[in-house]
Design an enzyme around this catalytic site. Structure first.
Site, PDB file in Angstrom:
ATOM      1  N   LEU A 114      87.040 -16.158  40.270  1.00 52.32           N
ATOM      2  CA  LEU A 114      86.215 -16.661  41.526  1.00 52.32           C
ATOM      3  C   LEU A 114      86.421 -15.419  42.471  1.00 52.32           C
ATOM      4  CD1 LEU A 114      85.678 -20.085  43.171  1.00 52.32           C
ATOM      5  CD2 LEU A 114      86.254 -18.051  44.726  1.00 52.32           C
TER       6      LEU A 114
ATOM      7  N   GLY B 228      85.150 -15.461  55.090  1.00 54.47           N
ATOM      8  CA  GLY B 228      85.379 -15.857  56.411  1.00 54.47           C
ATOM      9  C   GLY B 228      84.281 -16.765  56.856  1.00 54.47           C
TER      10      GLY B 228
ATOM     11  N   PHE C 113      92.995 -26.277  48.929  1.00 52.78           N
ATOM     12  CA  PHE C 113      91.961 -27.366  48.507  1.00 52.78           C
ATOM     13  C   PHE C 113      92.853 -28.281  47.515  1.00 52.78           C
ATOM     14  CE2 PHE C 113      89.309 -23.766  49.820  1.00 52.78           C
ATOM     15  CZ  PHE C 113      88.649 -24.513  50.557  1.00 52.78           C
TER      16      PHE C 113
ATOM     17  N   ASP D   6      93.780 -19.679  37.181  1.00 55.29           N
ATOM     18  CA  ASP D   6      94.759 -18.863  37.212  1.00 55.29           C
ATOM     19  C   ASP D   6      94.633 -17.726  38.388  1.00 55.29           C
ATOM     20  OD1 ASP D   6      96.111 -19.108  34.803  1.00 55.29           O
ATOM     21  OD2 ASP D   6      94.351 -18.501  33.807  1.00 55.29           O
TER      22      ASP D   6
ATOM     23  N   TYR E 110      93.717 -21.821  46.697  1.00 55.92           N
ATOM     24  CA  TYR E 110      93.652 -22.858  46.045  1.00 55.92           C
ATOM     25  C   TYR E 110      94.518 -24.343  46.386  1.00 55.92           C
ATOM     26  CZ  TYR E 110      90.630 -20.002  42.913  1.00 55.92           C
ATOM     27  OH  TYR E 110      89.949 -19.415  42.410  1.00 55.92           O
TER      28      TYR E 110
ATOM     29  N   GLY F 148      83.509 -18.957  50.423  1.00 62.37           N
ATOM     30  CA  GLY F 148      84.506 -18.985  49.213  1.00 62.37           C
ATOM     31  C   GLY F 148      84.689 -20.481  48.931  1.00 62.37           C
TER      32      GLY F 148
ATOM     33  N   GLY G  79      83.031 -19.510  54.910  1.00 67.06           N
ATOM     34  CA  GLY G  79      83.118 -20.871  54.146  1.00 67.06           C
ATOM     35  C   GLY G  79      82.197 -20.439  52.949  1.00 67.06           C
TER      36      GLY G  79
END
Ligand SMILES: CC(C)(COP(=O)(O)OP(=O)(O)OC[C@H]1O[C@@H](n2cnc3c(N)ncnc32)[C@H](O)[C@@H]1OP(=O)(O)O)[C@@H](O)C(=O)NCCC(=O)NCCS
Length: 173
Positions: free
Chosen positions: A95, A103, A146, A133, A143, A107, A105
């Site tokens: 990703l 910066g 989230f 990964d 990650y 991503g 939003g």
């Protein structure tokens, strides 16, 4: 609500990949040199973020079917699952977002789109988690932000249980 100028769609020949620069050369090279082949061979499904009518790729991610060994999962979770040695998961293999787009939003937008797609697919072909990964500490932190959790013994391999993913979206598809 304002209409988003962005769209996320399967990578196609017309998408321009040459100028994509995420700050990670391996991720850029993958998009330029490997992603289309992986799609054709059904090894990975790449999805790209574009701002139509432009075809320039602004971000991308890939999804594939994969498995994890049950003993890689945290014991708390493993003991609630049937005793299969291997469990089906969805691999979010890569990703990345173009540096110029960071910066805002986007991503998060890519990640949520990947999670939603994984949850919709898992309703028909079971998958008990989304696994990533992470390539470095910054990616791990992204990650973790989230709620992804590390797999045992592999701190750069993180997962989010599909039950958590489906709760994020409520009624699917
Ligand atoms: C990781 C990446 C996709 C983040 O994209 P971005 O558009 O800058 O991030 P967003 O603006 O969507 O941020 C969404 C949220 O995540 C947080 N976040 C972003 N990057 C983070 C990081 N490295 N660590 C912790 N949190 C992060 C933001 O603070 C924001 O939080 P908030 O909504 O609570 O304010 C982008 O930096 C990138 O492409 N990096 C290079 C490739 C890469 O590392 N890929 C990761 C997988 S290998």
């Amino acid at each position: 609500m304002p209409v988003s100028p962005y769209r996320i769609e399967p990578l196609q020949k017309q998408h321009e990949r040459g100028t994509f620069a995420s700050g990670s050369e391996p991720l850029d090279r993958y998009l330029r040199q490997q992603a289309r082949q992986d799609a054709e061979k059904h090894v990975a499904a790449p999805f790209v973020l574009v701002a139509p009518p432009a075809h320039e790729v602004l971000g991308y991610y890939t999804l594939s079917a994969s498995t994890v060994a049950a003993d890689e999962l945290p014991a708390e979770l493993a003991k609630k699952l049937p005793r299969y040695r291997q469990l089906p998961v969805t691999l979010l293999g890569r990703l990345a977002l173009d540096r110029t787009m960071r910066g805002q939003g986007l991503g998060e937008h890519l990640l949520l789109n990947a999670l939603h797609r994984a949850a919709v697919a898992a309703a028909e072909i079971a998958s008990m988690a989304v696994v990533v990964d992470a390539k470095d500490e910054a990616a791990i932190a992204f990650y973790r932000h989230f709620d992804f959790m590390p797999l045992q013994a592999q701190p750069a391999r993180l997962f989010l249980a599909m039950g958590t993913v489906t709760k994020l979206f409520g009624q699917l598809p």
